[in-house]
Design an enzyme around this catalytic site. Sequence first.
Site, PDB file in Angstrom:
ATOM      1  CE1 TYR A   1     -56.154   5.727  -0.805  1.00 31.88           C
ATOM      2  CE2 TYR A   1     -54.370   4.294   0.215  1.00 31.88           C
ATOM      3  CZ  TYR A   1     -54.919   4.680  -0.718  1.00 31.88           C
ATOM      4  OH  TYR A   1     -54.985   3.851  -1.801  1.00 31.88           O
TER       5      TYR A   1
ATOM      6  NE  ARG B   1     -59.090   0.790  -1.311  1.00 33.94           N
ATOM      7  CZ  ARG B   1     -58.482   0.053  -1.821  1.00 33.94           C
ATOM      8  NH1 ARG B   1     -57.636   0.419  -2.561  1.00 33.94           N
ATOM      9  NH2 ARG B   1     -58.497  -1.244  -1.598  1.00 33.94           N
TER      10      ARG B   1
ATOM     11  CG  HIS C   1     -54.464  -1.119  -0.117  1.00 33.86           C
ATOM     12  ND1 HIS C   1     -54.906   0.038   0.076  1.00 33.86           N
ATOM     13  CD2 HIS C   1     -53.761  -0.771  -1.442  1.00 33.86           C
ATOM     14  CE1 HIS C   1     -54.862   1.056  -0.606  1.00 33.86           C
ATOM     15  NE2 HIS C   1     -54.221   0.606  -1.587  1.00 33.86           N
TER      16      HIS C   1
ATOM     17  CG  HIS D   1     -51.881  -1.403  -5.341  1.00 29.23           C
ATOM     18  ND1 HIS D   1     -53.015  -1.422  -5.776  1.00 29.23           N
ATOM     19  CD2 HIS D   1     -51.719  -0.116  -4.307  1.00 29.23           C
ATOM     20  CE1 HIS D   1     -53.820  -0.430  -5.488  1.00 29.23           C
ATOM     21  NE2 HIS D   1     -53.118   0.166  -4.652  1.00 29.23           N
TER      22      HIS D   1
END
Lengths: 246, 205
Positions: free
Chosen positions: A151, A161, A164, A166
């Site tokens: 995004y 980004r 991913h 977290h």
Amino acid sequence: MKNTPSAHAGFMARDRAWHPPALHAPYKTSVLRSPNAPLLSLPTSLGEETGPVFGPAMLGELDHDLIHNYAEPGESAVGPRIIVHGRVIDETGRPVPNTLVEVWQANAGGRYRHKKEGYLAPLDPNFGGCGRVLTDENGAYEFRTIQPGPYPWANGGNDWRPAHIHFSIFGSGFAQRLITQMYFEGDPLIAQCPIVGAIPDRAAVETLVAELDMTRTVPMDACAWRFDIVLRGRRQTIFENRLEGL
Amino acid sequence: MIRPTHAFKETPSQTAGPYVHIGLNPNVTGIHGVYETDLGHDMKTGAVSGEEIIVTGTVFDGLGAPVRDVVLEIWQADADGLFNSPVETRGKADPNFTGWGRAAADLQTGQFRFDTVKPGRVPWRDGRLQAPHISVWIVARGINIGLHTRLYFADEAEANAEDPILTRIEHQHRLPTLLAERTGEGEYRFDIRLQGEGETIFFDM
């Protein structure tokens, strides 16, 4: 009880050149949120070598299944279904058992379920974006989710980004507390990202890139990705004239 | 064959990002139904011994703006100085006190709050008693690796004056950044400054 850490064994020092520095100007938010003064060095003591303990009773049945834990009955989150698994070990290679791993992520379109999220991609009504799991006695963990999308974000003029997830991990002592992000092998956005770029060593970046794992992939269901996590190492303690763990 | 003692490198940290609440305090951000309660919200599971206290505060950035998207975790001993941990060998900690708290700052005001108990004294490595304190860990967007600090109590002057950590701090003028001020009966204020004048002391433990 041989895997129980002993108070005052202490932790190995953190390699601050391996971690991203507090200030990394291309990641603009870090400019005002990074301490100027050097961190004050102290050996760990009881308060850092102990930490909260979590048990299976604190977790719900679907906590490790992000495909279903927010979905309406009979529904599931939209996107490529994946399994993410790996082991949590420490720097000496010892497994970190029974520790809490929490994850959060954007949906398949790259959108977070958050009121401050500004990206145009649609929300998935069946995807909350959070999950958690305890490692087993060997430090292994596994959860099911959908592959998050990349995004754009307001940092530079055109920053994106990479996809991913977290990760927040506890370990056995409060000094081991770690939050990081897992990326996906082959994503060209990894090399462009200012947050990834805060990590000075390319070899360190590579440890955050999960590998496609066909051995754990479930045919006609979910691709598997392997992501191993290393927490700070505990120093060895002598127990009854033997090194701990031997 | 000699093997390196440092066989693996610690996984590098990355920022918790702006949406850390989705993962750590989902109910705070309106994601209900996944977790019944947010972990770390309740540090007391029943009647606790010792003085019950409320700690509030704000984390400020380098320009003095409140960091409204911060998440803090605290870890501390109970009123008798014992940790609720399986490796606590000195006695049994208060079973109704977890010792661990996690709080998101208010998304509008940036204020955080912990309902906890005043910790007892815990020995340092050499056996000397430390002053009562709470370990604090801070993550947020823009913080590349979680920051460790400690909260001490300004009204514990005598214990603070002999604390093995507070007394070894070379820049004594920075010491007040670690002190929570008593603002009322059982109430303390602890503000944290990430940068600049009055910057909180952060530790590399």
